[in-house]
Design an enzyme around this catalytic site. Structure first.
Site, short mmCIF file in Angstrom:
data_model
loop_
_atom_site.label_atom_id
_atom_site.label_comp_id
_atom_site.label_asym_id
_atom_site.label_seq_id
_atom_site.Cartn_x
_atom_site.Cartn_y
_atom_site.Cartn_z
N SER A 8 0.87 -1.30 0.16
CA SER A 8 0.00 0.14 -0.03
C SER A 8 0.90 1.17 0.08
O SER A 8 1.84 1.14 0.73
CB SER A 8 -0.87 -0.03 1.31
OG SER A 8 -1.21 1.18 1.54
N ASP A 34 -5.31 2.93 -1.76
CA ASP A 34 -6.40 3.22 -0.78
C ASP A 34 -7.13 4.51 -0.90
O ASP A 34 -6.56 5.41 -0.79
CB ASP A 34 -5.70 3.25 0.39
CG ASP A 34 -5.41 2.03 1.11
OD1 ASP A 34 -6.20 1.12 1.10
OD2 ASP A 34 -4.17 1.95 1.47
N MET A 36 -9.93 7.19 -0.18
CA MET A 36 -10.76 7.47 1.02
C MET A 36 -11.47 8.70 0.66
O MET A 36 -10.93 9.90 -0.02
CB MET A 36 -9.89 7.63 1.96
CG MET A 36 -8.95 6.33 2.30
SD MET A 36 -8.29 6.62 4.26
CE MET A 36 -6.90 5.16 3.96
N HIS A 65 -8.68 -0.26 -3.24
CA HIS A 65 -9.39 -0.35 -2.06
C HIS A 65 -10.16 0.82 -1.83
O HIS A 65 -9.64 1.86 -1.38
CB HIS A 65 -8.33 -0.92 -0.98
CG HIS A 65 -9.23 -1.01 0.35
ND1 HIS A 65 -8.44 -0.85 1.58
CD2 HIS A 65 -10.40 -1.32 0.68
CE1 HIS A 65 -9.31 -1.17 2.62
NE2 HIS A 65 -10.38 -1.31 2.04
N ASP A 174 -5.60 -6.72 5.55
CA ASP A 174 -5.11 -5.48 5.06
C ASP A 174 -4.95 -4.56 6.55
O ASP A 174 -6.27 -4.74 7.18
CB ASP A 174 -5.95 -4.58 4.36
CG ASP A 174 -5.54 -3.30 4.14
OD1 ASP A 174 -4.57 -2.76 4.45
OD2 ASP A 174 -6.20 -2.51 3.39
C1 DX5 Z 1 -5.93 1.41 6.16
C2 DX5 Z 1 -5.59 0.83 4.41
C3 DX5 Z 1 -4.47 0.07 4.53
C4 DX5 Z 1 -2.87 0.61 5.10
C5 DX5 Z 1 -2.35 -0.42 5.51
O1 DX5 Z 1 -7.31 1.80 6.16
O2 DX5 Z 1 -6.58 0.14 3.96
O3 DX5 Z 1 -4.04 -0.43 3.23
O4 DX5 Z 1 -2.41 1.49 4.11
O5 DX5 Z 1 -1.14 0.21 5.96
P1 DX5 Z 1 -0.14 -0.58 7.11
O6 DX5 Z 1 0.29 -1.81 6.57
O7 DX5 Z 1 0.87 0.47 7.47
O8 DX5 Z 1 -1.11 -1.12 8.19
ZN ZN Z 2 -6.21 -0.91 2.02
#
Ligand code: DX5
Ligand code: ZN
Length: 222
Positions: A8, A34, A36, A65, A174
């Site tokens: 990610s 990601d 959002m 995602h 994740d």
């Molecule tokens: C959180 C995201 C993840 C995040 C993972 O909401 O969906 O993909 O970036 O990051 P780490 O591996 O640092 O938890």
């Molecule tokens: Zn994610």
């Protein structure tokens, strides 16, 4: 399919997104993006125009995602832009079955995600139309959080559900996945691993990806 690693970029240098992606190209199976919207989760990252533009510059399949409201409207666009996989949250979709079908019709694998508080039973009816279940192992919204080990039973349940339906559905984890936690996830039945900070906080992200895959393969061996 063996064990797959999807780094990610959330904690990478977002001002040089394409260059950051290239640091794992060749080692990683996917790049995890990601998206959002500050409504479904309390954070705001990037949307379809940025993803579409990035996809024209990189040579690795994108695993989008979507942590956004109204995936019914937005999800197919990410597939049309060329993402290899598009995952939406079941909690956010008005018609999850339709969203999954639309993603497939637009040429991508369809994934459905569940937040930590959402039971796996919520995705049971979707098995014929999905290619992946994403079990969140942190509350979605931010990278760098601690892995929730109490989600491991849900990973096992997702794996059992997929196997019992005799469908080839990948199980993705994740959140907080890294060298200390990936083995438990693989042993529980996950086969696609998102890792953000574990990969991008290292000076050699590609090497971490290789190490994570080796750990997952090792842990999954019967
Ligand atoms: C959180 C995201 C993840 C995040 C993972 O909401 O969906 O993909 O970036 O990051 P780490 O591996 O640092 O938890
Ligand atoms: Zn994610």
């Amino acid at each position: 399919m063996g064990m797959q690693i999807s780094p990610s970029v959330l904690n990478a240098d977002l001002s040089s997104l394409a260059d950051e992606v290239r640091r794992v190209q060749g080692a990683a199976d996917w790049i995890h993006l990601d998206v959002m919207d500050n409504h479904f989760v309390p954070n705001l990252t990037f949307g379809l125009p940025v993803v579409a533009s990035l996809l024209s510059q990189i040579d690795i399949p994108a695993d989008c995602h979507l942590m956004i409201n109204d995936p019914d409207h937005w999800a197919p666009g990410f597939a049309e832009a060329g993402a290899g996989s598009v995952t939406f949250h079941v909690e956010a979709a008005r018609k999850p079955r339709m969203v999954a079908k639309d993603i497939r019709a637009a040429g991508a694998r369809s994934g459905v995600a569940v937040k930590p508080g959402t039971p796996i039973s919520q995705v049971k009816d979707l098995l014929p139309v999905i290619d992946m279940i994403l079990v969140m192992t942190v509350e979605p919204g931010f990278g760098g959080q601690s892995f929730m080990a109490d989600m491991l039973p849900k990973v096992r349940e997702a794996r059992r559900l997929a196997d019992s339906a005799d469908v080839d559905i990948w199980i993705q984890v994740d959140g907080g996945v890294g060298p200390d936690t990936i083995e438990q996830c693989a042993a529980a039945g996950a086969d696609v691993f998102v890792a953000g900070s574990a990969v991008y906080r290292s000076p050699d992200p590609g090497l971490v990806v290789e190490q994570l895959r080796a750990s997952a393969e090792n842990a999954a061996r019967p």
